[in-house]
Write a protein that holds these residues in place. Structure first.
Motif, PDB file in Angstrom:
ATOM      1  N   ALA A 249       0.817  -1.206   0.000  1.00  0.00           N
ATOM      2  CA  ALA A 249       0.000   0.000   0.000  1.00  0.00           C
ATOM      3  C   ALA A 249       0.856   1.264   0.000  1.00  0.00           C
ATOM      4  CB  ALA A 249      -0.947  -0.006   1.194  1.00  0.00           C
ATOM      5  N   VAL A 250       2.041   1.188   0.580  1.00  0.00           N
ATOM      6  CA  VAL A 250       2.946   2.335   0.599  1.00  0.00           C
ATOM      7  C   VAL A 250       3.631   2.524  -0.754  1.00  0.00           C
ATOM      8  CG1 VAL A 250       5.138   3.157   1.586  1.00  0.00           C
ATOM      9  CG2 VAL A 250       3.332   2.308   3.075  1.00  0.00           C
ATOM     10  N   PHE A 251       4.045   1.447  -1.370  1.00  0.00           N
ATOM     11  CA  PHE A 251       4.789   1.557  -2.621  1.00  0.00           C
ATOM     12  C   PHE A 251       3.909   1.743  -3.852  1.00  0.00           C
ATOM     13  CE2 PHE A 251       8.296   0.119  -0.039  1.00  0.00           C
ATOM     14  CZ  PHE A 251       9.383   0.764  -0.607  1.00  0.00           C
ATOM     15  N   ALA A 252       2.653   1.327  -3.803  1.00  0.00           N
ATOM     16  CA  ALA A 252       1.784   1.430  -4.984  1.00  0.00           C
ATOM     17  C   ALA A 252       1.675   2.856  -5.518  1.00  0.00           C
ATOM     18  CB  ALA A 252       0.406   0.848  -4.683  1.00  0.00           C
ATOM     19  N   PRO A 253       1.403   3.863  -4.684  1.00  0.00           N
ATOM     20  CA  PRO A 253       1.315   5.219  -5.238  1.00  0.00           C
ATOM     21  C   PRO A 253       2.661   5.738  -5.735  1.00  0.00           C
ATOM     22  CG  PRO A 253       0.771   5.210  -2.884  1.00  0.00           C
ATOM     23  CD  PRO A 253       1.020   3.798  -3.288  1.00  0.00           C
ATOM     24  N   LEU A 254       3.727   5.317  -5.095  1.00  0.00           N
ATOM     25  CA  LEU A 254       5.067   5.709  -5.533  1.00  0.00           C
ATOM     26  C   LEU A 254       5.339   5.175  -6.936  1.00  0.00           C
ATOM     27  CD1 LEU A 254       8.027   6.612  -5.253  1.00  0.00           C
ATOM     28  CD2 LEU A 254       8.411   4.603  -3.839  1.00  0.00           C
ATOM     29  N   PHE A 255       5.077   3.901  -7.145  1.00  0.00           N
ATOM     30  CA  PHE A 255       5.312   3.300  -8.455  1.00  0.00           C
ATOM     31  C   PHE A 255       4.395   3.894  -9.521  1.00  0.00           C
ATOM     32  CE2 PHE A 255       6.940  -0.875  -6.393  1.00  0.00           C
ATOM     33  CZ  PHE A 255       8.203  -0.330  -6.252  1.00  0.00           C
ATOM     34  N   ARG A 256       3.189   4.310  -9.131  1.00  0.00           N
ATOM     35  CA  ARG A 256       2.239   4.874 -10.090  1.00  0.00           C
ATOM     36  C   ARG A 256       2.832   6.092 -10.809  1.00  0.00           C
ATOM     37  NH1 ARG A 256      -2.007   5.997  -6.939  1.00  0.00           N
ATOM     38  NH2 ARG A 256      -3.088   4.081  -7.431  1.00  0.00           N
ATOM     39  N   TYR A 257       3.569   6.904 -10.109  1.00  0.00           N
ATOM     40  CA  TYR A 257       4.168   8.090 -10.739  1.00  0.00           C
ATOM     41  C   TYR A 257       4.961   7.712 -11.984  1.00  0.00           C
ATOM     42  CZ  TYR A 257       3.286  10.577  -6.317  1.00  0.00           C
ATOM     43  OH  TYR A 257       2.715  11.135  -5.207  1.00  0.00           O
ATOM     44  N   PHE A 258       5.649   6.586 -11.913  1.00  0.00           N
ATOM     45  CA  PHE A 258       6.543   6.208 -13.005  1.00  0.00           C
ATOM     46  C   PHE A 258       5.798   5.606 -14.195  1.00  0.00           C
ATOM     47  CE2 PHE A 258       9.136   6.797  -9.321  1.00  0.00           C
ATOM     48  CZ  PHE A 258      10.168   7.559  -9.839  1.00  0.00           C
ATOM     49  N   ASP A 259       4.519   5.351 -14.030  1.00  0.00           N
ATOM     50  CA  ASP A 259       3.685   4.960 -15.164  1.00  0.00           C
ATOM     51  C   ASP A 259       3.251   6.189 -15.962  1.00  0.00           C
ATOM     52  OD1 ASP A 259       3.811   2.287 -14.415  1.00  0.00           O
ATOM     53  OD2 ASP A 259       1.976   2.407 -13.217  1.00  0.00           O
ATOM     54  N   LEU A 260       3.462   7.370 -15.404  1.00  0.00           N
ATOM     55  CA  LEU A 260       2.934   8.595 -15.990  1.00  0.00           C
ATOM     56  C   LEU A 260       3.985   9.488 -16.640  1.00  0.00           C
ATOM     57  CD1 LEU A 260       0.524   9.488 -13.054  1.00  0.00           C
ATOM     58  CD2 LEU A 260      -0.045   8.347 -15.210  1.00  0.00           C
ATOM     59  N   ILE A 261       5.250   9.172 -16.439  1.00  0.00           N
ATOM     60  CA  ILE A 261       6.300  10.016 -17.016  1.00  0.00           C
ATOM     61  C   ILE A 261       6.887   9.349 -18.254  1.00  0.00           C
ATOM     62  CG2 ILE A 261       6.827  11.096 -14.793  1.00  0.00           C
ATOM     63  CD1 ILE A 261       9.396   9.335 -14.727  1.00  0.00           C
ATOM     64  N   ASN A 262       7.854  10.005 -18.837  1.00  0.00           N
ATOM     65  CA  ASN A 262       8.513   9.513 -20.042  1.00  0.00           C
ATOM     66  C   ASN A 262       8.981   8.068 -19.833  1.00  0.00           C
ATOM     67  OD1 ASN A 262      10.527   8.896 -21.990  1.00  0.00           O
ATOM     68  ND2 ASN A 262      10.928  11.072 -22.302  1.00  0.00           N
ATOM     69  N   PRO A 263       8.534   7.136 -20.682  1.00  0.00           N
ATOM     70  CA  PRO A 263       8.920   5.726 -20.511  1.00  0.00           C
ATOM     71  C   PRO A 263      10.432   5.492 -20.566  1.00  0.00           C
ATOM     72  CG  PRO A 263       7.124   5.929 -22.088  1.00  0.00           C
ATOM     73  CD  PRO A 263       7.585   7.324 -21.762  1.00  0.00           C
ATOM     74  N   THR A 264      11.159   6.335 -21.264  1.00  0.00           N
ATOM     75  CA  THR A 264      12.615   6.185 -21.324  1.00  0.00           C
ATOM     76  C   THR A 264      13.227   6.395 -19.943  1.00  0.00           C
ATOM     77  OG1 THR A 264      12.595   6.966 -23.602  1.00  0.00           O
ATOM     78  CG2 THR A 264      14.716   7.006 -22.452  1.00  0.00           C
ATOM     79  N   VAL A 265      12.746   7.387 -19.220  1.00  0.00           N
ATOM     80  CA  VAL A 265      13.240   7.657 -17.866  1.00  0.00           C
ATOM     81  C   VAL A 265      12.870   6.498 -16.950  1.00  0.00           C
ATOM     82  CG1 VAL A 265      13.063   9.195 -15.872  1.00  0.00           C
ATOM     83  CG2 VAL A 265      13.145  10.151 -18.182  1.00  0.00           C
ATOM     84  N   THR A 266      11.634   6.047 -17.054  1.00  0.00           N
ATOM     85  CA  THR A 266      11.181   4.932 -16.227  1.00  0.00           C
ATOM     86  C   THR A 266      12.008   3.683 -16.498  1.00  0.00           C
ATOM     87  OG1 THR A 266       8.950   5.834 -16.112  1.00  0.00           O
ATOM     88  CG2 THR A 266       9.192   3.478 -15.659  1.00  0.00           C
ATOM     89  N   GLN A 267      12.288   3.415 -17.757  1.00  0.00           N
ATOM     90  CA  GLN A 267      13.077   2.231 -18.108  1.00  0.00           C
ATOM     91  C   GLN A 267      14.475   2.317 -17.507  1.00  0.00           C
ATOM     92  OE1 GLN A 267      13.738   1.581 -22.293  1.00  0.00           O
ATOM     93  NE2 GLN A 267      14.574  -0.448 -21.949  1.00  0.00           N
TER      94      GLN A 267
END
Length: 152
Positions: free
Chosen positions: A87-105
């Motif tokens: 429950a703590v990490f889910a919102p944190l990880f969600r941010y990275f679904d929303l930014i540039n996929p290259t940065v996330t990768q």
């Protein structure tokens, strides 16, 4: 966490903390770790200059590497059961679904256990329902308004 723990104690449903005292203490330690990871990720996401972004990306990546080393098999942090750590990490990880996929990768590359965990959390109905349909648009708008370099 205060709200999450209040809900845990007052609402029915599956327990998010272990019944075992030692396991519960370990969960709380990982929740504290997640809070620190969230702070670094937020500073990365809102960085206005490349030097800050690079430093925070490295610090966040180091935290993810530590998680990679301790992750159990299974979709969630401790295996097959969704817990307060998730429950703590889910919102944190969600941010990275929303930014540039290259940065996330760049951040998640080479971290297969963390990546599987992140994907499982993103697909969980309670995680999906935790935000409104316009969440992604509002988050991106926030980055633009704060002149974050990751707003692109």
């Amino acid at each position: 966490m205060v709200i999450c723990e209040y809900l845990e104690e007052t609402q029915g449903g599956a327990r998010l903390y272990s019944e075992d005292a030692l396991s519960r203490a370990q969960q709380r330690a990982w929740i504290e770790y997640g809070t620190a990871a969230l702070a670094e990720a937020w500073q990365l996401l809102n960085a206005k200059d490349r030097a800050t972004a690079d430093a925070k990306r490295a610090a966040f990546r180091n935290r993810l590497e530590r998680l990679e080393d301790v992750r159990d098999q299974g979709p969630y942090f401790s295996g097959s059961t969704f817990s307060m750590v998730d429950a703590v990490f889910a919102p944190l990880f969600r941010y990275f679904d929303l930014i540039n996929p290259t940065v996330t990768q760049m951040i998640f590359q080479g971290l297969p256990r963390v990546s599987i965990w992140r994907e499982a959390l993103a697909l969980r109905a309670s995680v999906v329902a935790a935000v409104g349909r316009d969440y992604g648009r509002r988050f991106k708008q926030h980055l633009v308004e704060h002149q974050a370099i990751l707003a692109d």
